[in-house]
Design a protein around this motif. Structure first.
Motif, short mmCIF file in Angstrom:
data_model
loop_
_atom_site.label_atom_id
_atom_site.label_comp_id
_atom_site.label_asym_id
_atom_site.label_seq_id
_atom_site.Cartn_x
_atom_site.Cartn_y
_atom_site.Cartn_z
N UNK A 200 0.80 -1.24 0.09
CA UNK A 200 -0.07 -0.01 -0.15
C UNK A 200 0.78 1.43 -0.06
N UNK A 201 2.04 0.99 -0.51
CA UNK A 201 3.05 2.28 -0.38
C UNK A 201 3.46 2.41 -1.69
N UNK A 202 4.04 3.78 -2.11
CA UNK A 202 4.77 4.01 -3.21
C UNK A 202 6.13 4.44 -3.09
N UNK A 203 7.21 3.87 -3.99
CA UNK A 203 8.48 4.29 -3.77
C UNK A 203 8.85 5.73 -4.20
N UNK A 204 7.66 6.31 -4.57
CA UNK A 204 7.93 7.66 -4.99
C UNK A 204 7.47 8.64 -4.11
N UNK A 205 6.79 8.29 -2.83
CA UNK A 205 6.12 9.10 -1.86
C UNK A 205 6.70 8.91 -0.56
N UNK A 206 7.23 9.91 0.04
CA UNK A 206 7.97 9.46 1.27
C UNK A 206 7.09 9.02 2.31
N UNK A 207 7.61 7.93 3.10
CA UNK A 207 6.98 7.55 4.31
C UNK A 207 8.02 7.32 5.51
N UNK A 208 7.44 7.63 6.69
CA UNK A 208 8.20 7.24 7.91
C UNK A 208 7.68 6.02 8.36
N UNK A 209 8.62 5.11 8.99
CA UNK A 209 8.12 3.95 9.51
C UNK A 209 8.33 3.45 10.80
N UNK A 210 7.50 2.76 11.37
CA UNK A 210 7.47 2.16 12.66
C UNK A 210 7.32 0.70 12.51
N UNK A 211 8.29 -0.09 13.31
CA UNK A 211 8.08 -1.50 13.30
C UNK A 211 7.97 -1.99 14.72
N UNK A 212 6.77 -2.77 14.89
CA UNK A 212 6.79 -3.21 16.39
C UNK A 212 5.20 -3.53 16.69
N UNK A 213 5.07 -3.88 17.98
CA UNK A 213 3.75 -4.18 18.43
C UNK A 213 2.83 -3.19 19.00
N UNK A 214 1.73 -3.31 19.31
CA UNK A 214 0.77 -2.36 19.93
C UNK A 214 1.16 -2.29 21.41
N UNK A 215 1.84 -2.74 21.89
CA UNK A 215 2.15 -2.63 23.26
C UNK A 215 2.51 -1.14 23.59
N UNK A 217 4.40 0.30 25.63
CA UNK A 217 5.77 0.66 25.63
C UNK A 217 6.59 1.17 24.26
N UNK A 218 5.91 0.51 23.16
CA UNK A 218 6.38 0.91 21.89
C UNK A 218 6.01 2.44 21.38
N UNK A 219 5.24 2.97 22.27
CA UNK A 219 4.71 4.33 22.00
C UNK A 219 4.59 4.73 20.43
N UNK A 220 3.53 3.82 19.81
CA UNK A 220 3.21 4.36 18.56
C UNK A 220 2.64 5.61 18.43
N UNK A 221 1.83 5.85 19.16
CA UNK A 221 1.18 7.14 19.21
C UNK A 221 2.11 8.42 18.93
N UNK A 222 3.17 8.31 19.34
CA UNK A 222 4.15 9.40 19.30
C UNK A 222 4.63 9.85 17.73
N UNK A 223 4.41 9.05 17.07
CA UNK A 223 4.61 9.27 15.45
C UNK A 223 3.65 10.14 15.05
N UNK A 224 2.33 9.94 15.52
CA UNK A 224 1.22 10.62 15.09
C UNK A 224 1.46 12.42 15.62
N UNK A 225 1.58 12.35 16.84
CA UNK A 225 2.02 13.55 17.48
C UNK A 225 3.04 14.36 16.70
N UNK A 226 4.08 13.63 16.67
CA UNK A 226 5.26 14.19 15.78
C UNK A 226 5.00 14.82 14.46
N UNK A 227 4.14 14.03 13.58
CA UNK A 227 3.60 14.59 12.32
C UNK A 227 2.94 15.76 12.37
N UNK A 228 2.06 15.57 13.39
CA UNK A 228 1.19 16.85 13.68
C UNK A 228 1.76 18.02 13.95
N UNK A 229 2.87 17.94 14.61
CA UNK A 229 3.86 19.17 14.98
C UNK A 229 4.17 19.40 13.66
N UNK A 230 5.00 18.59 12.89
CA UNK A 230 5.76 19.20 11.61
C UNK A 230 4.73 19.88 10.89
#
Length: 376
Positions: A200-215, A217-230
């Motif tokens: 579901x991605x394109x090599x021509x469109x930038x994407x940031x990546x997170x690998x891991x579980x939904x525990x 401690x993995x802090x997945x929500x932080x990516x959304x907050x970071x992108x919102x700030x950017x």
């Protein structure tokens, strides 16, 4: 040298621990040693679809805690007296009671669950009442070992803190970093395109990546907050690989207006995982707690620029050459992320990452374990 590796109960599906045991077995065999893996046999647990909960869990315990110790004692009685034993997962430290202590080592991958059971909030591993009893049991068996290999300095230091005042000899407790448990190397754009498209991605469109579980401690929500700030400073996709996006994470994306930029890649095959690492604009790893943090070096080995938590052991594993920020501060992550807009800075981070990962070759790890096996 003859080495018996003690692995995990198959029905528990501890995939990372199975990969670790297989990696050690392969490395030892390549080094010319005789190696085999002993695992608890699924007997009573075979009558249940899963042994992760309910009554099936208790019958799995019978297989692991009652039947397998008997098997260990029986099989050990027929082994040459110079056979070395290696318990590959510290959560199985109980088996040390049934093996020759002077010839047995344990790999300690983390003490997160033990510390969480003791109320350490920074472990992000809360425990049930029974879990607290179990973790104390694991700890008491673990620290009775003469030889322990911890996968990071953080894990070793935390283990020594837990053992403080208990009169344990920690002179042969040391750090042996994990090695790569698979091939991780850059994937060319032409090869990545089809794999990314299927994800579901394109090599021509930038994407940031997170690998891991939904525990937590993995802090997945932080990516959304970071992108919102950017804001307009980053307009690409946000890819979560591993566990699928949970309801609460999706709801937070909707709240921030980012839901259309989410991409979920559930348990990607290894080829797709390498393509994701190799093609992402940056790999973001804001974990609150880890024992080692394999994804950091996997990303570096594939040529990704890494922005990771400043909490140990992430800087230890990255060699200090990734960008690091406080995982509680999305603004700090955004600030570090923006440094990647400078090509010279990004190229330097990627190139230094390639140098760092040389520390984690299987050969280096196997030599360290062979040295530990030989100690009295």
């Amino acid at each position: 040298m003859r080495i018996v590796l003690v692995g995990n109960y198959p029905k528990d599906r501890q995939e990372s621990m199975e990969r670790f045991a297989r990696m050690v077995e392969s490395g030892l065999n390549d080094a010319g040693h005789t190696t085999e893996i002993w695992r608890p046999t699924v007997f009573f647990g075979s009558f249940f679809k899963a042994t992760s909960g309910g009554i099936g869990k208790w019958f799995g315990y019978v297989d692991k805690w009652i039947l397998f110790p008997l098997v260990l004692r029986f099989k050990n009685a027929f082994k040459p007296k110079d056979t070395q034993y290696h318990i590959c997962d510290h959560s199985n430290a109980f088996y040390l009671r049934h093996l020759p202590k002077q010839r047995t080592i344990i790999t300690c991958h983390d003490v997160l669950a033990i510390r969480g059971a003791r109320g350490h909030a920074d472990a992000y591993c809360p425990a049930s009442p029974f879990g607290k009893v179990m973790q104390e049991w694991i700890l008491s068996n673990l620290i009775s070992a003469k030889k322990i290999a911890c996968v990071s300095h953080l894990t070793l230091n935390q283990l020594k803190e837990l053992a403080a005042g208990k009169g344990k000899d920690d002179s042969n407790w040391e750090v042996i970093h994990n090695a790569f448990n698979g091939d991780f190397s850059p994937v060319a754009k032409a090869e990545s395109e089809a794999l990314l498209k299927n994800a579901g991605l394109s090599a021509d469109e930038p994407f940031i990546l997170h690998i891991g579980s939904k525990l937590q401690r993995k802090n997945r929500k932080m990516l959304l907050d970071m992108v919102h700030i950017l804001g307009d400073k980053y307009k690409g996709k946000i890819c979560y690989a591993g566990n699928e996006i949970e309801e609460s994470l999706h709801a937070h994306a909707v709240k921030l207006g980012l839901q259309d930029r989410l991409v979920s890649v559930k348990k990607p095959p290894h080829a797709t995982l390498k393509a994701l690492y190799s093609s992402c604009y940056a790999f973001i790893f804001p974990s609150f707690s880890e024992g080692f943090g394999w994804p950091v070096i996997e990303a570096q080995a594939c040529g990704a620029a890494v922005v990771a938590s400043s909490i140990e052991p992430m800087p230890e594993v990255s060699g200090g050459v990734a960008l690091h920020a406080d995982p509680h501060q999305p603004q700090a992550f955004a600030t570090e992320f923006l440094k990647l807009s400078d090509k010279a800075t990004k190229d330097a981070i990627i190139n230094q990452g390639f140098v760092n990962v040389k520390r984690f070759s299987p050969d280096i790890m196997i030599k360290a374990y062979l040295s530990m096996y030989s100690k009295n």
